[in-house]
Design an enzyme around this catalytic site. Sequence first.
Site, PDB file in Angstrom:
ATOM      1  N   LYS A   1     -30.062  58.261 -66.867  1.00 26.62           N
ATOM      2  CA  LYS A   1     -30.981  59.118 -67.627  1.00 26.62           C
ATOM      3  C   LYS A   1     -30.733  58.960 -69.128  1.00 26.62           C
ATOM      4  O   LYS A   1     -31.683  58.863 -69.914  1.00 26.62           O
ATOM      5  CB  LYS A   1     -30.792  60.587 -67.207  1.00 26.62           C
ATOM      6  CG  LYS A   1     -31.299  60.873 -65.802  1.00 26.62           C
ATOM      7  CD  LYS A   1     -30.860  62.249 -65.280  1.00 26.62           C
ATOM      8  CE  LYS A   1     -31.302  62.448 -63.832  1.00 26.62           C
ATOM      9  NZ  LYS A   1     -30.804  63.704 -63.238  1.00 26.62           N
TER      10      LYS A   1
ATOM     11  N   ASP B   1     -36.601  69.873 -65.768  1.00 27.32           N
ATOM     12  CA  ASP B   1     -36.447  69.651 -64.334  1.00 27.32           C
ATOM     13  C   ASP B   1     -37.469  70.451 -63.535  1.00 27.32           C
ATOM     14  O   ASP B   1     -37.639  70.227 -62.332  1.00 27.32           O
ATOM     15  CB  ASP B   1     -35.031  70.061 -63.879  1.00 27.32           C
ATOM     16  CG  ASP B   1     -34.126  68.860 -63.658  1.00 27.32           C
ATOM     17  OD1 ASP B   1     -34.658  67.748 -63.449  1.00 27.32           O
ATOM     18  OD2 ASP B   1     -32.894  69.043 -63.693  1.00 27.32           O
TER      19      ASP B   1
ATOM     20  N   GLN C   1     -27.099  68.868 -64.820  1.00 29.90           N
ATOM     21  CA  GLN C   1     -27.015  68.000 -63.644  1.00 29.90           C
ATOM     22  C   GLN C   1     -26.433  68.753 -62.446  1.00 29.90           C
ATOM     23  O   GLN C   1     -25.390  69.387 -62.543  1.00 29.90           O
ATOM     24  CB  GLN C   1     -26.146  66.762 -63.971  1.00 29.90           C
ATOM     25  CG  GLN C   1     -26.066  65.744 -62.853  1.00 29.90           C
ATOM     26  CD  GLN C   1     -27.399  65.074 -62.532  1.00 29.90           C
ATOM     27  OE1 GLN C   1     -28.187  64.768 -63.415  1.00 29.90           O
ATOM     28  NE2 GLN C   1     -27.668  64.857 -61.260  1.00 29.90           N
TER      29      GLN C   1
END
Length: 308
Positions: free
Chosen positions: A54, A124, A98
């Site tokens: 990422k 997200d 994460q």
Amino acid sequence: MPARVLDGAAVAAQIREEMVPRVAAFTARAGRPPGLGIVLVGENAASEIYVGGKVKSAAGAGLRVDLERLPATASIDELLALVDRLNRSRAHDGILVQSPLPDGMGAEGERRVFDAIDPSKDVDGFHPINVGRLVQNRASLVACTPSGIVELLERSRIPIAGVRAVVIGRSDIVGKPMALLLLHRHATVTICHSRTPNLPAVAREADLLVAAIGRAAFVAPEFVKPGATVVDVGINRLADRAQVEGIFGAGSKRLQDFERRGSVVAGDVHPAVADVAGALTPVPGGVGPLTVAMLLKNTLRAAEDRLG
Ligand code: NAP
């Protein structure tokens, strides 16, 4: 005839390419690039790989990306303080924490942390406000994996409206948002899970079958209607030679890869499904690259929305 391969890596590259002029325009207008803050807690090997990908992709797309690390021993309060700092930062338009968080923080801890992210920076798409907007079909930030799958299907001209879709898996990050996105595009959607009776027969009704289970090669040919489109979300790392040989065969390239590296990745869909399906996403190279591309796209979208 073997299934048409839906090339997620190529579509992901196309999405990143389309972002280039928008990133340049934003940077010129705002006097800074779109900014993404990624929070990594502890030392999970898989998370290190995902986060590394990422960071590299975000930097390659001209975004500012800051990786904020906390030790596995960090408390929830320390993590919430870091999220709060990123929420208030003018340079950060997107925040990603994460998952999974260290076991010590528990499922409730993860929920508290995701809930603390400013919904306008929630790239997200996990915040309850963004999930609620998705339910009402007026979302701007949607979970990256299912929205990437929709991009892949639409750009590959796979019909969604009017088809029978079956999603196996009901997680908050893949299965549920996937089902909602397909529903909003006028598919007739069935969601299956571990308590669904007669799963192969239900799956076999699908024109469009999405497997988000987390069990290697679980979806066998008997689950698939001939000619159906099959999307394989699973990422399962196999470290057992017999299992790799059992799934991919004695002379397979995947077994050779295993001999070299000691492990390989397999999807949730059995390779023999390629002989039944009409179209199929590969693992790797299918859904995975799209997830990262959609994270970048969500960050740009959040940046543009914040700028007004
Ligand atoms: P998850 O939270 O563990 O959910 C798995 C779902 O599969 C659950 O709803 C579970 O049902 C269902 N399931 C498990 N065993 C089953 C069975 N025997 N029959 C029917 N359903 C069954 O997993 P997830 O986060 O959604 O991820 C799913 C897979 O996708 C994993 O391999 C993950 O690594 C991968 N993934 C890939 C990407 C990508 O970018 N490619 C992104 C995210 C996830 P219950 O609810 O009844 O337990």
